[in-house]
Motif scaffolding. Structure first.
Motif, PDB file in Angstrom:
ATOM      1  N   GLY A   1     -27.321  18.692  -0.452  1.00 27.98           N
ATOM      2  CA  GLY A   1     -26.840  17.847   0.638  1.00 27.98           C
ATOM      3  C   GLY A   1     -27.945  17.369   1.559  1.00 27.98           C
ATOM      4  O   GLY A   1     -27.894  16.242   2.082  1.00 27.98           O
ATOM      5  N   LEU A   2     -28.960  18.204   1.748  1.00 22.47           N
ATOM      6  CA  LEU A   2     -30.069  17.820   2.619  1.00 22.47           C
ATOM      7  C   LEU A   2     -30.868  16.658   2.040  1.00 22.47           C
ATOM      8  O   LEU A   2     -31.365  15.804   2.779  1.00 22.47           O
ATOM      9  N   TRP A   3     -31.002  16.619   0.703  1.00 20.22           N
ATOM     10  CA  TRP A   3     -31.730  15.500   0.100  1.00 20.22           C
ATOM     11  C   TRP A   3     -30.995  14.189   0.323  1.00 20.22           C
ATOM     12  O   TRP A   3     -31.619  13.152   0.561  1.00 20.22           O
ATOM     13  N   ARG A   4     -29.670  14.238   0.280  1.00 23.89           N
ATOM     14  CA  ARG A   4     -28.913  13.005   0.536  1.00 23.89           C
ATOM     15  C   ARG A   4     -29.023  12.586   2.000  1.00 23.89           C
ATOM     16  O   ARG A   4     -29.175  11.409   2.312  1.00 23.89           O
ATOM     17  N   GLU A   5     -28.965  13.576   2.888  1.00 23.59           N
ATOM     18  CA  GLU A   5     -29.138  13.268   4.316  1.00 23.59           C
ATOM     19  C   GLU A   5     -30.521  12.682   4.567  1.00 23.59           C
ATOM     20  O   GLU A   5     -30.675  11.738   5.355  1.00 23.59           O
ATOM     21  N   SER A   6     -31.515  13.242   3.903  1.00 28.00           N
ATOM     22  CA  SER A   6     -32.876  12.718   4.050  1.00 28.00           C
ATOM     23  C   SER A   6     -32.940  11.264   3.597  1.00 28.00           C
ATOM     24  O   SER A   6     -33.563  10.416   4.258  1.00 28.00           O
ATOM     25  N   GLY A   7     -32.290  10.970   2.479  1.00 24.50           N
ATOM     26  CA  GLY A   7     -32.265   9.590   2.004  1.00 24.50           C
ATOM     27  C   GLY A   7     -31.613   8.655   3.004  1.00 24.50           C
ATOM     28  O   GLY A   7     -32.132   7.569   3.308  1.00 24.50           O
ATOM     29  N   LEU A   8     -30.477   9.063   3.542  1.00 28.55           N
ATOM     30  CA  LEU A   8     -29.749   8.211   4.496  1.00 28.55           C
ATOM     31  C   LEU A   8     -30.545   7.991   5.777  1.00 28.55           C
ATOM     32  O   LEU A   8     -30.637   6.864   6.285  1.00 28.55           O
ATOM     33  N   LEU A   9     -31.144   9.078   6.298  1.00 29.73           N
ATOM     34  CA  LEU A   9     -31.877   8.967   7.561  1.00 29.73           C
ATOM     35  C   LEU A   9     -33.187   8.200   7.369  1.00 29.73           C
ATOM     36  O   LEU A   9     -33.590   7.425   8.245  1.00 29.73           O
TER      37      LEU A   9
END
Length: 280
Positions: free
Chosen positions: A226-234
């Motif tokens: 989930g953190l990798w997806r958040e990183s992508g979005l941010l």
């Protein structure tokens, strides 16, 4: 000091969970947001609290589970004056272990880390729980289990207390279920600590600061999908297209390995395509 803290967090990222020193890791995380010349005084404070607990144990005052809980409470609350910060709960200092030690005030998870550190210094069985919205801990001894609220000085949580807490954080329709009592790993406790910072930055419209927190979280939890997806979005929000693409690609790799939903995979693939077209 900052580089040492980052190096420690990277080492944690590749370590077995049971090898993680929660309080030590939390101090390194705190240093990134609140630089101090030396962590030695804070480590000495932790060592002193452990010595205070050892003295109580040596006096034979912690022979059963209730006695162990009382001993931890005596050290944390009575001797050192720690308490939950109900007056300025949203203050970011409450999730920073350096400032928690300075102020003797903190969030449930920060105070919980201190309680876990104390208990483990005696080899006692203790863990954090996955209870939503309010960090709780559980102590075990000889088949007896008690759930404690670090924010209330380690008070014992009866079933009615847990139901009230759940409804406060998850809504009036929420009901207790076994997943709320499930133990969490050391890494998950640290993620929960940092998640407080991330959410507060997002709630105050500071996505760049939220991204900094996510990037630090990925140091000690590099397999957290989930953190990798958040990183992508941010990163995408910040216009950092190359970093966003790399984060989404890593998310997709992990998602394929773990059987993520096709809907989420397709949505992310579409985002990737859009970002690549913008980059070109």
């Amino acid at each position: 000091m900052r580089q040492e803290a980052l190096d420690l967090l990277r080492r944690i990222g590749g370590a077995e969970d049971n090898a993680i020193d929660l309080a030590g890791a939390a101090l390194s995380l705190a240093l990134l947001d609140h630089p101090v010349p030396d962590l030695a005084p804070y480590r000495a404070h932790l060592a002193q609290m452990c010595a205070d607990l050892a003295a109580i144990v040596d006096a034979g005052e912690a022979d059963d589970l209730a006695g162990r809980i009382a001993a931890i409470r005596r050290v944390l609350v009575d001797l050192h004056g720690y308490a939950g910060d109900s007056e300025t709960y949203e203050d970011l200092q409450n999730a920073n272990l350096i400032r928690v030690i300075d102020r003797k005030r903190g969030l449930p998870v920060a105070l919980g880390i201190l309680m876990i550190h104390l208990a483990r210094s005696q080899g006692w069985e203790i863990c954090g729980l996955s209870f939503p919205g309010h960090f709780l801990i559980r102590m075990d001894l000889d088949g007896q289990r008690l759930i404690l609220d670090p924010f209330e000085g380690g008070s014992i949580c009866e079933p009615h207390t847990l139901r009230e807490l759940l409804k406060q954080t998850a809504g009036l329709e929420a009901e207790l279920s076994p997943e709320h009592y499930a133990p969490v790993s050391n890494r998950e406790v640290l993620l929960r600590l940092q998640n407080n910072l991330k959410l507060r930055h997002l709630s105050t419209d500071q996505p760049a600061k939220a991204l900094e927190v996510v990037e630090v979280m990925l140091l000690f939890a590099p397999d957290h999908i989930g953190l990798w997806r958040e990183s992508g979005l941010l990163n995408a929000h910040a216009g950092k297209l190359t970093a966003a693409i790399a984060a989404f690609e890593h998310f997709m790799e992990l998602a394929r390995q773990r059987g993520a939903s096709q809907a989420l995979m397709q949505q992310t693939a579409t985002l990737l395509q859009q970002l690549r077209s913008r980059l070109n």
